[in-house]
Design an enzyme around this catalytic site. Sequence first.
Site, mmCIF file in Angstrom:
data_model
loop_
_atom_site.group_PDB
_atom_site.id
_atom_site.type_symbol
_atom_site.label_atom_id
_atom_site.label_comp_id
_atom_site.label_asym_id
_atom_site.label_seq_id
_atom_site.Cartn_x
_atom_site.Cartn_y
_atom_site.Cartn_z
ATOM 1 C CD GLU A 45 -2.528 1.318 2.685
ATOM 2 O OE1 GLU A 45 -2.799 0.263 3.295
ATOM 3 O OE2 GLU A 45 -2.871 2.445 3.087
ATOM 4 N NE ARG A 49 -0.477 8.381 5.637
ATOM 5 C CZ ARG A 49 -0.477 7.925 6.871
ATOM 6 N NH1 ARG A 49 0.465 8.283 7.696
ATOM 7 N NH2 ARG A 49 -1.411 7.099 7.260
ATOM 8 C CB THR A 73 -3.340 8.262 2.589
ATOM 9 O OG1 THR A 73 -2.500 7.417 3.400
ATOM 10 C CG2 THR A 73 -3.682 9.479 3.424
ATOM 11 C CE LYS A 133 -6.861 2.058 6.680
ATOM 12 N NZ LYS A 133 -5.610 2.488 6.073
HETATM 13 O O1 LIG Z 1 -4.030 6.742 5.798
HETATM 14 C C1 LIG Z 1 -4.304 5.619 5.434
HETATM 15 O O2 LIG Z 1 -5.021 5.320 4.480
HETATM 16 C C2 LIG Z 1 -3.728 4.549 6.101
HETATM 17 O O3 LIG Z 1 -3.494 3.596 5.447
HETATM 18 C C3 LIG Z 1 -3.409 4.615 7.521
HETATM 19 C C4 LIG Z 1 -2.333 3.610 7.833
HETATM 20 O O4 LIG Z 1 -2.779 2.339 7.554
HETATM 21 C C5 LIG Z 1 -1.902 3.697 9.217
HETATM 22 O O5 LIG Z 1 -1.584 5.008 9.538
HETATM 23 C C6 LIG Z 1 -0.739 2.806 9.496
HETATM 24 O O6 LIG Z 1 -0.562 2.847 10.856
HETATM 25 P P1 LIG Z 1 0.809 2.531 11.564
HETATM 26 O O7 LIG Z 1 1.232 1.158 11.143
HETATM 27 O O8 LIG Z 1 0.486 2.615 13.016
HETATM 28 O O9 LIG Z 1 1.770 3.580 11.113
#
Ligand SMILES: O=C(O)C(=O)C[C@H](O)[C@H](O)COP(=O)(O)O
Length: 220
Positions: A45, A49, A73, A133
Amino acid sequence: MPDHTSVIKHLLRQAPVVPVIAIHNLDSAIPLAMALRDGGLPVLEITLRTPHGLPAIRRIKDELEGVIVGAGTVTNLRGLDEAIKAGSEFIITPGTTPRLLSEGCQSPVPFLPGISSASELMVCAEAGLKVLKFFPAESSGGAKSLKAFGGPFPDISFCPTGGIGLHNIADYLAVPSVLSVGGSWLTPDDMVREGNWTAITALAREACLRVAAIREGHNK
Ligand SMILES: O=C(O)C(=O)C[C@H](O)[C@H](O)COP(=O)(O)O
């Protein structure tokens, strides 16, 4: 609406961990994707960002074999459109809006919107989606919440992300509705900056071994 449920279920079952990646340097996209693929994690993925997200998706799709690349994102219609045009093979969003949900459901590739409550889940289920998700997973009740969703919503499957790592992956994989988990722990900023691809392959391998051990335990 295109029926992507079986496609996405198949894809996530093959890839029990989906690295969530922010690309800060476009030149890292290919070696990073190769490092993860070679460590056993071929479904990636790439988040939108950073401005490098879309070109990285395009590059990986065009140049690399054995990787399935999706966009994360995706928070608005423009992002959805650009992600599809860049060649994304699936679309992941942190949450939904009525318009994003409606357009996402018509997408030519699987659409996985983020939910964190029963009501959000019901809105997505009403639109015909069966794989969602769960975000932000840990701060929204974690594996316990997912287990609780299984009561009223036995036909919905999940890819939780947000606060997941090797310390708690077993809790999530113990929930029958969890097909895979996502996380950024496989691509630490310092390793990517230094181009330490061997270390990233080792992290991917470690995750695969951990999942295999957990699943073996469940099957005993
Ligand atoms: O913004 C999105 O669409 C995302 O995909 C969010 C991410 O999946 C998480 O921010 C990952 O979280 P961490 O593994 O804790 O860094």
